[in-house]
Design a protein around this motif. Sequence first.
Motif, mmCIF file in Angstrom:
data_model
loop_
_atom_site.group_PDB
_atom_site.id
_atom_site.type_symbol
_atom_site.label_atom_id
_atom_site.label_comp_id
_atom_site.label_asym_id
_atom_site.label_seq_id
_atom_site.Cartn_x
_atom_site.Cartn_y
_atom_site.Cartn_z
ATOM 1 N N UNK A 85 6.063 1.136 -5.916
ATOM 2 C CA UNK A 85 4.954 1.596 -6.781
ATOM 3 C C UNK A 85 4.263 1.750 -5.793
ATOM 4 N N UNK A 86 2.978 2.377 -6.042
ATOM 5 C CA UNK A 86 1.561 2.812 -5.814
ATOM 6 C C UNK A 86 0.838 1.246 -4.855
ATOM 7 N N UNK A 87 0.968 1.576 -3.542
ATOM 8 C CA UNK A 87 0.046 0.430 -2.504
ATOM 9 C C UNK A 87 -1.086 1.430 -2.545
ATOM 10 N N UNK A 95 -1.418 -4.281 -10.169
ATOM 11 C CA UNK A 95 -0.786 -5.435 -10.007
ATOM 12 C C UNK A 95 -0.380 -5.634 -8.895
ATOM 13 N N UNK A 96 -0.945 -6.557 -7.996
ATOM 14 C CA UNK A 96 -0.886 -6.595 -6.344
ATOM 15 C C UNK A 96 0.532 -7.138 -6.081
ATOM 16 N N UNK A 97 0.758 -5.901 -4.795
ATOM 17 C CA UNK A 97 0.225 -5.755 -4.104
ATOM 18 C C UNK A 97 0.048 -3.557 -4.860
#
Length: 93
Positions: A34-36, A58-60
């Motif tokens: 995922x993209x942080x 949706x952290x992180x």
Amino acid sequence: MSVKILSITLLLLSLCVSCHSSKDSAGPGKRRPCCVDVTDMDKSAEVVGETYREQAAKPPCVKAIIFNTNTEQLCADPNAQWVKDLTARMTKV
């Protein structure tokens, strides 16, 4: 005879649980990264293909538009004007 039936039942149950747990993965044993972080710098020249994905925060992971490039995925700011212009001409997957 009942031991054989029990063994087959347990084997089938194991197979069902295994298939169900891997249903959401991107490949065998892999999950999509995922993209942080996102960029708002215009990188439209690096984008390849005609599709993009949206990622919810949706952290992180952060809210992002994900494009493909020749080398990796590009995490872009959905509010950047170049992203809006590019996604208007592409197909969401």
